[in-house]
Design an enzyme around this catalytic site. Structure first.
Site, PDB file in Angstrom:
ATOM      1  N   SER A  87      78.181 -30.991   2.819  1.00 49.29           N
ATOM      2  CA  SER A  87      78.740 -30.875   4.311  1.00 49.29           C
ATOM      3  C   SER A  87      79.890 -32.024   4.483  1.00 49.29           C
ATOM      4  CB  SER A  87      77.504 -31.062   5.267  1.00 49.29           C
ATOM      5  OG  SER A  87      77.680 -30.899   6.733  1.00 49.29           O
ATOM      6  N   ASP A 141      73.845 -20.515   7.047  1.00 48.63           N
ATOM      7  CA  ASP A 141      74.042 -21.948   7.539  1.00 48.63           C
ATOM      8  C   ASP A 141      74.416 -22.135   9.090  1.00 48.63           C
ATOM      9  OD1 ASP A 141      75.175 -24.574   7.914  1.00 48.63           O
ATOM     10  OD2 ASP A 141      75.957 -24.562   5.919  1.00 48.63           O
ATOM     11  N   HIS A 168      71.514 -24.824   5.421  1.00 45.73           N
ATOM     12  CA  HIS A 168      72.611 -26.036   4.994  1.00 45.73           C
ATOM     13  C   HIS A 168      72.272 -26.601   3.960  1.00 45.73           C
ATOM     14  CE1 HIS A 168      75.782 -28.033   6.585  1.00 45.73           C
ATOM     15  NE2 HIS A 168      75.186 -29.198   6.705  1.00 45.73           N
TER      16      HIS A 168
END
Length: 188
Positions: A87, A141, A168
């Site tokens: 991320s 996600d 995610h």
């Protein structure tokens, strides 16, 4: 220990592959100890790889102005390192690769939000500063739009793995990354 043993040990240390695992941002402290980061570090160490998964400063906002100097000055990233980012950590890797060479990068849930301009990225420089790029994303996600991850993959011509049920990647283990690193380190 004999002198010859010391020399061999020093050579082994220089040849040992280093992997730096960069967590994402979080609203609550302690993200480095959640999800798959420490698991990946442990599994890579079992393979003889020098893996670290440090807690980054400013984990709430993950500002480039703090994370990039931390990577360069504190962690001393070199062109022989493999970087794994999740991320915000994946996006920090991309920013770092605009400035310096690394061996390879693994990006999980890499993406920017709709307000960010894609022209703000030096895709050619990022691509030329790494020998290989592997990317993981899941279409379900909720935080990182799949379109932005696909766009990054297209721009970087990365090896792109898309799932539809991994969210995610907030999971305790991430074996796919082990397989990728073993492959590039010729351990499989």
């Amino acid at each position: 220990m004999h002198n010859m043993d010391k020399v061999e040990q020093q050579i082994d240390q220089k040849l040992k592959q280093r992997v730096i695992i960069i967590h994402g941002s979080a609203m609550t402290p302690g993200i480095a100890n959640r999800y798959w980061y420490k698991w990946l570090q442990t599994e890579l160490m079992k393979l003889g790889i020098d893996a670290i998964a440090p807690a980054f400063p400013d984990e709430k906002e993950a500002k480039d102005s703090i994370w990039i100097p931390f990577l360069i000055d504190n962690l001393k990233v070199t062109e022989n390192d493999i970087l794994v980012g999740h991320s915000s950590g994946a996006m920090a890797i991309l920013r770092l690769c605009e400035q310096m060479k690394v061996k390879g990068i693994v990006l999980a849930s890499a993406g920017y939000d709709k307000t960010e301009k894609t022209s703000n990225w030096d895709w050619k420089k990022i691509k030329s500063n790494t020998q290989w790029i592997e990317q993981f994303h899941s279409s379900d996600d909720p935080f990182t739009p799949v379109e932005s991850s696909r766009h990054i993959a297209k721009e970087l011509q990365s090896t792109y793995h898309e799932f539809n049920d991994r969210n995610h990647f907030l999971c305790p283990e991430f074996p796919d990354i082990i397989h990728v690193i073993k492959s590039y380190c010729q351990l499989s």
